[in-house]
Structure formats: C-alpha cells, structure tokens
Write a protein that holds these residues in place. Structure first.
Motif, PDB file in Angstrom:
ATOM      1  N   VAL A  27       0.850  -1.202   0.000  1.00  0.00           N
ATOM      2  CA  VAL A  27       0.000   0.000   0.000  1.00  0.00           C
ATOM      3  C   VAL A  27       0.883   1.247   0.000  1.00  0.00           C
ATOM      4  O   VAL A  27       0.677   2.174  -0.784  1.00  0.00           O
ATOM      5  N   VAL A  28       1.886   1.241   0.867  1.00  0.00           N
ATOM      6  CA  VAL A  28       2.801   2.384   0.989  1.00  0.00           C
ATOM      7  C   VAL A  28       3.555   2.623  -0.321  1.00  0.00           C
ATOM      8  O   VAL A  28       3.649   3.756  -0.806  1.00  0.00           O
ATOM      9  N   LYS A  43       2.766   1.757  -3.419  1.00  0.00           N
ATOM     10  CA  LYS A  43       1.906   2.227  -4.511  1.00  0.00           C
ATOM     11  C   LYS A  43       1.423   3.652  -4.260  1.00  0.00           C
ATOM     12  O   LYS A  43       1.228   4.428  -5.198  1.00  0.00           O
ATOM     13  N   LEU A  44       1.249   3.992  -3.001  1.00  0.00           N
ATOM     14  CA  LEU A  44       0.871   5.364  -2.660  1.00  0.00           C
ATOM     15  C   LEU A  44       2.014   6.318  -3.016  1.00  0.00           C
ATOM     16  O   LEU A  44       1.796   7.368  -3.623  1.00  0.00           O
ATOM     17  N   ALA A  45       3.220   5.937  -2.630  1.00  0.00           N
ATOM     18  CA  ALA A  45       4.389   6.774  -2.911  1.00  0.00           C
ATOM     19  C   ALA A  45       4.580   6.927  -4.417  1.00  0.00           C
ATOM     20  O   ALA A  45       4.865   8.016  -4.913  1.00  0.00           O
ATOM     21  N   GLU A  46       4.403   5.840  -5.153  1.00  0.00           N
ATOM     22  CA  GLU A  46       4.524   5.891  -6.613  1.00  0.00           C
ATOM     23  C   GLU A  46       3.514   6.857  -7.214  1.00  0.00           C
ATOM     24  O   GLU A  46       3.824   7.616  -8.128  1.00  0.00           O
ATOM     25  N   SER A  47       2.295   6.815  -6.677  1.00  0.00           N
ATOM     26  CA  SER A  47       1.251   7.677  -7.233  1.00  0.00           C
ATOM     27  C   SER A  47       1.571   9.137  -6.965  1.00  0.00           C
ATOM     28  O   SER A  47       1.278  10.018  -7.762  1.00  0.00           O
ATOM     29  N   PHE A  48       2.199   9.398  -5.844  1.00  0.00           N
ATOM     30  CA  PHE A  48       2.576  10.769  -5.532  1.00  0.00           C
ATOM     31  C   PHE A  48       3.643  11.261  -6.509  1.00  0.00           C
ATOM     32  O   PHE A  48       3.602  12.384  -6.990  1.00  0.00           O
ATOM     33  N   PHE A  96      12.429   9.175  -6.686  1.00  0.00           N
ATOM     34  CA  PHE A  96      11.304   8.235  -6.678  1.00  0.00           C
ATOM     35  C   PHE A  96      11.300   7.367  -7.930  1.00  0.00           C
ATOM     36  O   PHE A  96      10.674   6.328  -7.974  1.00  0.00           O
TER      37      PHE A  96
END
Lengths: 312, 312
Positions: free
Chosen positions: A234-235, A237-242, A259
């Motif tokens: 979750v972390v 994929k969240l970071a990637e989306s950011f 990133f």
C-alpha cells in the motif's frame, strides 16, 4: 558471470527489454555475459535491427509468455517453455548466476521459491524496494508484497535481510533499521508490531533504532524500514502515485527524481538461494539496464553467501 | 445549539484555539453558542485582548491540561478538572451538543467512549480523515488510528460509518466505498481484507466498488476508503509528509492545497453518540475555526441520528 534476463517480461517487452539489454551489455566486461530468455530468432533479429551485435549475448529459446494476470503457480507448471520457467530452470541448474524479469511478480516469486528455494533458516522470502530520502540517497522498504500476512519472526528476519542488502549491495554501513509503526513508543502499534518490537530490539545482528512512523519514511530516520507485505505494498503504490502526480504537474526536484523506479532497476526477492529481481511492469530500457546492473552487483558482492552465513 | 471546544488542546493552545474560536463565532447565528472549556478567567482576558466580546461565548472553568503524551485513561480519571474531562462530562449531560479538541487523541477517544458511549450496534468507533482527490474535492479514509487491529465485521461497519459521514455531512450522494488492498481482484489481500471483501460486497447499505490500491487513494476511484487503523495511520502520516515536502519545496498547486488539514478542521470519531472531533496537534486558528464549523455541520445534519438509524 552469466546474468539471466527475461526478454518477454513487462508491458513494453520485448522492445524495451532488448534495448535495455543492449545498453547494459556495454557496461559488462568480457567474462560477464547476458543470457536472454525469449524467442531466440526474434530476439537476435531485434538486436541486429537496433544496430547491436547479437554475438555479444547468449540465448535460451523460451518463446512462451506468462502474462501479467495469469495464476503464478499454474502458469509456471503449465508453461515449461515460458521465459520465466526456463529462466528458473537454468538458475536452478547453475547455468546462470542471476535471473530477472519485469513480468508477472507472482510467477517470479513462485519460480524462485520452487527452483532455487528459500535459504535454510529463512521462514519466507521478502520483496525489497528503494525509498528515496529527502536529503540524499535512499532507504530500503520490505516486505512490499510477498507476504500479505506476517508473523513477528518473519518481520525480524526481514530486518536482517534488508540490513544485509543495504550493507553489501548498496554499501550502507551498519544500516539503521526502523519498524514501520503508528507511534514512537515501544508499546504502540498493532498486535504484529507490538510483538515484533522486542524481537528487533534483542536481535544482535541488526542496528534497530525503534519505531518509524509514516512521516519518517522519507527522512534519514532509518535505512531499512520493516513491515508486513500488505502495508508495504500500500505504501509503495501510494508513494509511486505521488511521484506520478509531481511528474504530471511538472514539478522537477532532486528528491522527486529519486522516486523514479528506473534508476533502481527493480525489487529483489531477498532470502532465496540466488539473485532474483522483479522489475516494474512498465520498465523502460533504462530500468532494464539498471536491473541487469543490480543483478551484477548482487553477484559480485556475494550477497547470497552473506545471507546464507547470517542465517546459518 | 451549544458547540463545545477545548481551549487548552493543541500545541499552540490557548492562543491558537481562542483566535480560532473568535473567528468561528462570527459564522454562528444567535442561537448557536460556543462553549469554551479552559481556564475561564484567562480565556476571557485573552478574548478581550484580541478585540472580541467575551459575552458572545459561554464558559466552563476547567483549568487542568491533559498533555499530548499522558496516558489517556489515567489522565481522564485523574484530572477531572481538565478541559477534556469536563468537556465530556458536559457532553454526556447534554449541556453541549458536540465537543472538539486539538489535544490528546487517545484521551479524546477514551473520553468519548466512556462518556457518550458507542452507538448500539457499533462494535468499535473509528476515526475518519479527509484525503484530497487529484481532480477536485476529497474522499474519506477510515480508520486512521482508533483500532490498530481490526476484524472483518469492524471494517464492514467502518464502510457504513464512512458512507454516512460522506453523505450527510459532506453531501456526497451514494458514496463509492473502496477496500484499501493490494490488488484489484476479489481474492487478493491479507487475511483481513480477503475476509472483509464478501461482507462489503453483500452489504446493502453501502455502494461497494471493490478493492482500491495505494495508487488509487488520490483518484476518483472511491469516496470512502476503508482499512484497519494501523494501515490508515501509516497512510495518513505518509500523505501528510508528502504535503509538507511540497510546501517546503515551494510547489503550489490546487491538489496539494487540498492536503492542508486546516481546511477540514479535524477528524471525527464516528460511531459514538455525539459529534466528537479531534483536531491536528498543530492546529492553527483557521483549523480550529473549521473544526467548530464541522461540529456545527455534524449537529445540523443530525448525523448522530442517521448513524443510530443505520445501526438499529
């Protein structure tokens, strides 16, 4: 040294993987050979078309593809001529020293565990990824998806696997290990992290610095962040989306640049008896190139021996 | 309507809370009174010094402070004259219609559960927060820390609590509910999410749209994201740290602006018998003002009745 690469894995394969292989080959010395798993004739044709010399590579004919959404275990057994199945067959037999693919993550994980197998003493392998630090460099986060449910003993092992990876592959001395948690104090957390804390605290093989919160992930708080594979995924994929948002908005910055998965090459499966790396599905030629160079680094650093010794 | 506010809660209290109260009061009509819990004499003096009329507010003398790091249950029982303890005493007795504080989160949670108590049928209350959407508006994420360990039945209830909050307090019609998970398919996830999925799918009171991955959190994928409090807290703090980075780097943008907690006021405890809101520890006057206005919105929308009916 024989570095195995799946030519057919990834959303932009084989074009992207072949261009990446060509670039990577330029950084290899004479006794370091890239072994390409895919449709041999097609691969040779594409390499020549790209203006490179096909004789600089070795080939294993494996024309079948395991697609991204196939069931890992079924696909591996039902497609023995797939690039991933063939890759692990060769890895198991010692014909290659590492294997990497930007294809089906589950098939890579299953393939690694069934072929080269988990290192004795390791309960379960974990997938590690790089997380950028705000000031410079990066940390390691694991597990990011191999184990959705974890036991405290597993997290304690991930801490050691991540530490060894940070130290021997990236040269981070005495890496600081943080437990991803929801509070600074020892007694904070969920059942898993509360039970994991004392194990990490008393583990003489790691440099445990305590809990790390979500907000600490990009700081210099720790070099290795340990969590279960559900949270890590979750972390990640969240970071990637950011990162994708900052790209879309046109915000350029050294930190955001770190990133970019392309520069790290891929995520290794730690805890198995050979270097195995999973690339991002959207791997570009640059990402593939760096995945090959990471494979080389893992072989040269004798990382597998370090793990075996540590878990002996 | 009597809106209770803890004047002593938060890193910048009482200055920040009093300035926020003064601003909020300007938006209230004659029958809507702010009730301030704190040192009465000092509060009145500060209001006058700020150029406002102290007679526009009601006061409850509660000079003791529960600090950020005190043990919640102990603090509540050992400090009956603290602003938080007094606040919940008045909330329980119906002398105020809502209570909010930017102070000790644990004390607020314990105070709410022990005074006004959990709504019959609700297993455990959850803390909800706002997450910005890339295009416009925002979604709701819960639980973000009230329950580090959850059972599937709890997550199923959080889905309903979050839906009711999105619908009645924010006017989001038929809110889409997503289960925070690691894969799109029904069978993906950890033991908790795999067991939760069928409950959400068969829950006629919510609009379940399936799994949501970390990368979906800022998209229009869902309006309500459900997860355990450990994961939610890690995600929340990670997202906050992103926002802080963009601020530091000077990247201004509508989307990043929507990360600003100040505009949302605070995080409500959903599932208890009165509107209770927890503010961010660093709450500014603007955040306090919006926390008061959110309290007003929760009272006016008869949100508690909606929850009671839904769980009846």
């Amino acid at each position: 040294m024989k570095i195995g690469l799946d030519v057919l894995g990834g959303d932009y394969a084989p074009k992207s993987t072949i261009l990446g292989a060509i670039e990577a080959q330029k950084s290899l010395s004479g006794d370091q050979r890239l072994v390409l798993f895919g449709d041999q004739e097609d691969t040779i044709k594409r390499i020549a078309e790209a203006g490179a010399d096909p004789s600089l590579f070795d080939y294993v004919h494996a024309p079948e593809v395991i697609s991204m959404h196939e069931h890992p275990t079924k696909a591996i057994t039902q497609k023995p001529n797939s690039s991933i199945a063939k890759g692990f067959e060769h890895l198991k037999n010692g014909e290659i020293d590492s294997f990497s693919s930007a294809g089906n993550t589950g098939a890579m994980l299953v393939g690694a565990m069934f072929s080269v197998k988990t290192i004795p003493g390791v309960i379960r392998p974990a997938i590690a990824t790089n997380v950028p630090k705000l000031k410079e460099s990066f940390g390691i986060l694991l597990d990011v998806g191999a184990n959705a449910d974890c036991k405290p003993e597993m997290l304690n092992q991930f801490a050691l696997l991540g530490s060894l990876y940070a130290e021997y592959v990236y040269g981070i001395e005495n890496p600081k290990v943080g437990l991803l948690n929801i509070g600074e104090e020892e007694e904070k957390g969920n059942a898993l992290t509360i039970s994991t804390y004392p194990l990490l605290k008393s583990n003489p093989k790691i440099n445990f610095i305590g809990n790390a919160e979500g907000r600490d992930l990009f700081s210099d708080h720790a070099d290795v962040y340990v969590c279960d594979g559900y949270t890590g995924n979750v972390v990640l994929k969240l970071a990637e989306s950011f990162y994708v948002v900052t790209l879309k908005k046109g915000f350029k910055d050294d930190f955001f640049d770190r990133f970019n998965y392309e520069q790290y090459g891929g995520s290794p499966i730690l805890g198995v008896n050979a270097p195995v790396i999973i690339g991002h599905g959207i791997s570009s030629p640059l990402a593939i190139k760096n995945m090959v160079l990471l494979s080389k680094g893992m072989i040269e650093s004798k990382f597998i021996d370090k793990m075996k010794t540590a878990f002996n």
